[in-house]
Scaffold this active site. Structure first.
Site, PDB file in Angstrom:
ATOM      1  N   ASP A  12       0.861  -1.187   0.000  1.00 55.10           N
ATOM      2  CA  ASP A  12       0.000   0.000   0.000  1.00 55.10           C
ATOM      3  C   ASP A  12       0.895   1.233   0.000  1.00 55.10           C
ATOM      4  OD1 ASP A  12      -1.800  -2.043   0.473  1.00 55.10           O
ATOM      5  OD2 ASP A  12      -3.019  -0.875   1.879  1.00 55.10           O
ATOM      6  N   LYS A  68      -6.919   3.219  -3.402  1.00 48.97           N
ATOM      7  CA  LYS A  68      -7.379   3.207  -2.009  1.00 48.97           C
ATOM      8  C   LYS A  68      -7.587   4.639  -1.555  1.00 48.97           C
ATOM      9  CE  LYS A  68      -5.383   1.866   2.488  1.00 48.97           C
ATOM     10  NZ  LYS A  68      -4.296   1.125   3.150  1.00 48.97           N
ATOM     11  N   LYS A  77     -10.316   0.089  -2.624  1.00 47.26           N
ATOM     12  CA  LYS A  77     -10.262  -0.128  -1.171  1.00 47.26           C
ATOM     13  C   LYS A  77     -10.557   1.169  -0.422  1.00 47.26           C
ATOM     14  CE  LYS A  77      -7.121  -1.446   2.582  1.00 47.26           C
ATOM     15  NZ  LYS A  77      -5.781  -1.941   2.941  1.00 47.26           N
TER      16      LYS A  77
END
Lengths: 305, 287
Positions: free
Chosen positions: A142, A205, A241
């Site tokens: 991430d 995300k 996400k």
């Protein structure tokens, strides 16, 4: 007509403008859907299978990470027929420990990298951090984008940054955190989503969870629409996400409705949709038990991590 | 000057420091003398109750964490505010069928009871704590701690005095409360919530619902996040039902019933102790 990804589009003109009022009205419409009984149970279990159990605190310890991994593998002691969560998300220093604890479970280890959460570090340090995480065994990375550069209008920098991290990831999946709370407008969210996807993101995300507002429904809808348009153009399915602020099952189900009605049933899959959350899992479990027993539950009877 | 139109008050429930209608939109008509409509009253549902438990749970730790002195000051403030608005309470009790004299008696007795329990906040701990003699070299002591979230099913009558008398022992001891007001006479209970709102009682500490006992008793007694139920009504068969359901998480059930709610026996610190759990600490000495 599928466009080749070899050409880098002009990001100043690529993204359409976002109609903020329209987005908010659309979101309000999603929230009126009534999901009950069997479909509610299905949604609760699906949401549980999409959770990235997360611990990103300065005071994390090996014990806490191990505990979180057990929780990921056995969300509840008594409930049968419930899924495992999708992944465990930790800081780079805990990747090896998490990987060992989770071995054989099929649960992925995700690690934040690139100077999370601010992203202020030299490029070389960021790439080294990514390689370190991958070497330690991370399945998913991430990364955060440099919001400072983005807000300056330096879109090429963001493209190069994401592309370089993607290369450093090798076979690991790359999730790109836009930190939408700092991007100010939905237009910027849309643009940052487009840049990230063109540069090779596997997932986009919303947030680090470190600043407020974190994930919101309007922001998520804009990102889902960006994913849809990218899919129509290139045929590539990018994952989504939302992270931070999704604490209860009710809200999680609203997100699932939004995904289903924007992207279709294909995206109702942990490979393409995740929740970044720490307390959501327990609320989902409480609601599942509530559906089964009819009695409202108490957090006293659910393990914290 | 032309005749004014009546301005009718909308009576709402009080949950988490906010005045709310039922999420279901359901209500029941409250009628006065001659079947004339007095007000429409919210019919609380299990979801309203669930939300109230969430608020009560959220407020409990902070309420218990305040100093005993501060809690006493806040409770005394309730009495002060009631004193200033006693005419309204009397008028509402009269609308629900009491005579002026009865209404006045009930209102004043309620204010006095608030003052009585306000005084106990910084005294009951001394009374119910003990230092215990033990054989080993330990300093062994027990103290009362609040149970947590308490559901109070207030008596039908007296509607105001009964409600306040059955809520206070829980609040004094640092618990938070969800109370079901009298179905037949809920007006003064709902006005009492306005008093709470303006007396520095933090939101969520006292939540007041209105509705039908038979809709709610099952959910009161099965909810896993409720620690105790105070049943201040007469109906024994419902009590048994509640006791049976309460075994789900072993919540305490207290049947509180007084023939005369005005009597001195209601002024009783043991009602506070009933809603406390005793914690005993073994502290090693001389090692």
């Amino acid at each position: 007509m599928t466009q080749t990804l070899n050409e880098i589009p002009d990001f100043k003109t690529l993204s359409p403008r976002v109609d903020q009022v329209g987005v908010e009205e659309r979101v309000a419409r999603f929230n009126t859907r009534s999901i009950k009984k069997d479909s509610k149970m299905y949604a609760l279990k699906l949401a549980l299978s999409m959770v990235d159990l997360t611990t990103l605190e300065g005071m994390d310890s090996p014990g806490k990470v191990r505990q979180l991994c057990y929780k990921a593998m056995h969300p509840h002691e008594k409930l049968e027929d419930i899924p495992k969560v999708a992944a465990v998300c930790v800081y780079p220093s805990f990747v090896r420990l998490a990987k060992e604890t989770l071995s054989g479970s099929g649960i992925n280890v995700a690690s934040v990298a690139t100077a999370f959460p601010s992203g202020w570090a030299p490029m070389k340090a960021k790439l080294d951090e990514v390689r370190y995480c991958v070497d330690e065994g991370a399945d998913e990375i991430d990364m955060v984008i440099s919001r400072g550069e983005f807000l300056k209008g330096n879109y090429g920098y963001i493209y190069d940054e994401v592309a370089a991290v993607k290369e450093a990831c090798g076979s690991a999946h790359l999730k790109v955190i836009l930190e939408t709370g700092e991007l100010q407008t939905l237009d910027n969210v849309r643009r940052a989503s487009d840049i990230s996807m063109y540069a090779g993101a596997d997932f986009i995300k919303t947030s680090t969870g470190k600043i407020s507002p974190a994930a919101t429904q309007p922001v998520t809808l804009v990102m889902l629409e960006a994913i849809r348009d990218f899919y129509y153009k290139t045929g590539k399915k990018i994952g989504m996400k939302p992270a931070g602020g999704i604490r209860d099952a009710k809200l999680a189900i609203r997100y699932l409705v939004m995904v289903k009605e924007t992207l279709g049933i294909d995206w109702l899959d942990p490979d393409l949709f995740r929740f970044g959350a720490s307390s959501l899992a327990n609320d989902l479990l409480m609601q599942i038990v509530k559906q089964q027993t009819g009695a409202y539950q108490s957090l006293d009877y659910f393990s914290k991590d | 000057m032309a005749d004014r139109l009546d301005i009718q008050k909308t009576y709402k429930m009080y949950v988490g420091g906010a005045f709310i209608r039922s999420e279901s939109g359901h209500y029941y008509p409250l009628t006065g003398k001659g079947g004339k409509l007095t007000a429409n009253i919210c019919l609380a549902t299990r979801k309203d109750f669930r939300d109230a438990v969430t608020k009560a749970r959220g407020a409990q730790e902070k309420w218990a964490g305040r100093s005993a002195y501060n809690r006493g000051q806040i409770l005394y403030r309730i009495a002060e505010m009631m004193e200033g608005r006693k005419d309204q309470f009397i008028a509402e009790l009269v609308r629900e069928g009491l005579t002026k004299k009865q209404a006045e008696k009930e209102t004043l007795a309620t204010i006095d009871r608030v003052v009585y329990f306000a005084g106990w906040t910084d005294k009951y701990t001394q009374l119910f704590s003990t230092v215990n003699p033990v054989q080993s070299s330990h300093f062994n002591f027990s103290l009362p701690e609040p149970m947590g979230v308490v559901v109070v099913m207030a008596p039908e009558k007296p509607s105001l005095l009964g409600l306040v008398s059955s809520i206070l022992p829980a609040i004094v001891g640092g618990n938070t409360v969800i109370a079901l007001a009298s179905t037949g006479a809920p007006l003064s209970a709902l006005t009492f919530s306005e008093i709470l709102h303006s007396s520095d009682v933090p939101g969520g500490v006292i939540n007041i619902l209105t509705g039908k006992t038979e809709d709610l008793a099952e959910h009161f007694s099965t909810h896993m996040d409720v620690n105790a139920v105070v049943y201040a009504r007469e109906d024994e068969s419902m009590l048994h039902q509640i006791q049976e359901n309460a075994t789900g998480n072993l919540k305490r059930v207290y049947h509180v019933w007084y023939k005369d709610w005005y009597s001195d026996e209601v002024d009783n610190p043991y009602a506070i102790a009933d809603l406390q759990e005793t914690k005993t600490t073994w502290h090693p000495v001389g090692i």
